[in-house]
Design an enzyme around this catalytic site. Structure first.
Site, PDB file in Angstrom:
ATOM      1  N   CYS A   1       0.865  -1.167   0.000  1.00 47.02           N
ATOM      2  CA  CYS A   1       0.000   0.000   0.000  1.00 47.02           C
ATOM      3  C   CYS A   1       0.910   1.228   0.000  1.00 47.02           C
ATOM      4  O   CYS A   1       2.125   1.097   0.071  1.00 47.02           O
ATOM      5  CB  CYS A   1      -0.862  -0.051   1.260  1.00 47.02           C
ATOM      6  SG  CYS A   1      -2.296   1.002   1.247  1.00 47.02           S
TER       7      CYS A   1
ATOM      8  N   CYS B   1      -4.302  -0.786  -2.565  1.00 46.19           N
ATOM      9  CA  CYS B   1      -4.848   0.564  -2.685  1.00 46.19           C
ATOM     10  C   CYS B   1      -4.625   1.072  -4.104  1.00 46.19           C
ATOM     11  O   CYS B   1      -3.709   0.633  -4.784  1.00 46.19           O
ATOM     12  CB  CYS B   1      -4.232   1.508  -1.664  1.00 46.19           C
ATOM     13  SG  CYS B   1      -2.467   1.730  -1.821  1.00 46.19           S
TER      14      CYS B   1
ATOM     15  N   CYS C   1       7.191  -1.198  -9.205  1.00 46.74           N
ATOM     16  CA  CYS C   1       7.807  -1.931  -8.102  1.00 46.74           C
ATOM     17  C   CYS C   1       9.324  -1.848  -8.227  1.00 46.74           C
ATOM     18  O   CYS C   1       9.850  -1.881  -9.334  1.00 46.74           O
ATOM     19  CB  CYS C   1       7.364  -3.393  -8.125  1.00 46.74           C
ATOM     20  SG  CYS C   1       5.629  -3.604  -7.728  1.00 46.74           S
TER      21      CYS C   1
END
Length: 159
Positions: free
Chosen positions: A7, A79, A87
């Site tokens: 998140c 989220c 990433c």
């Protein structure tokens, strides 16, 4: 198998997910959570909710995705903010899925409305994690495409 619930703030939804997963998961499966911009503290209502459900939060803290103790096998963003972020490279060849959830920590209203939002989020997380844990994981670990399809499907539960 290590599951990362990711998140932005790592204070509410990802913490709820980590707690529920670790509470329900059999040996050999472990969840961790992190944030791309960690809040530095856990949301007190998220902690209270987990405790009320009999789920320990011992050792949980708001942490950065740069400080993970293990490399995850599966990354679940929870989220909408985190879903569009890139990433970090160290995550490697993980399976990624998005289980978007509204942040109950941002709900404004009466005490009852806020508690209801947290309970609703918990119920969705609980249903999704139970669906995850019912998957034939031994079979799916060798079929990454099907595994991702199953994880993506689970992300629609409760929406």
């Amino acid at each position: 198998m290590n599951i990362l619930f990711l998140c932005t703030g790592n204070s509410c939804r990802s913490i709820l997910s980590e707690g529920v997963f670790n509470h329900l998961a059999p040996a050999g499966l472990k969840a961790i959570s992190a944030g791309s911009q960690p809040a530095g503290q856990l949301h007190p209502r998220a902690v209270a909710l987990l405790h009320n459900k009999g789920i320990s939060t011992e050792g949980y803290y708001s942490k950065s995705w740069d400080d993970l103790p293990v490399t995850p096998d599966v990354v679940v963003t929870v989220c909408s903010n985190a879903a569009g972020e890139t990433c970090p490279a160290y995550l490697g060849q993980v399976i990624r899925t998005h289980w978007g959830l509204d942040d109950p920590g941002h709900v404004v209203g009466t005490e009852e409305e806020i508690e209801s939002a947290f309970e609703h989020t918990y119920d969705i997380i609980n249903a999704r994690i139970k669906a995850f844990l019912s998957l034939p994981l031994e079979e799916l670990k060798d079929d990454r495409v099907r595994f991702k399809e199953e994880l993506d499907r689970i992300g629609t539960i409760g929406t």
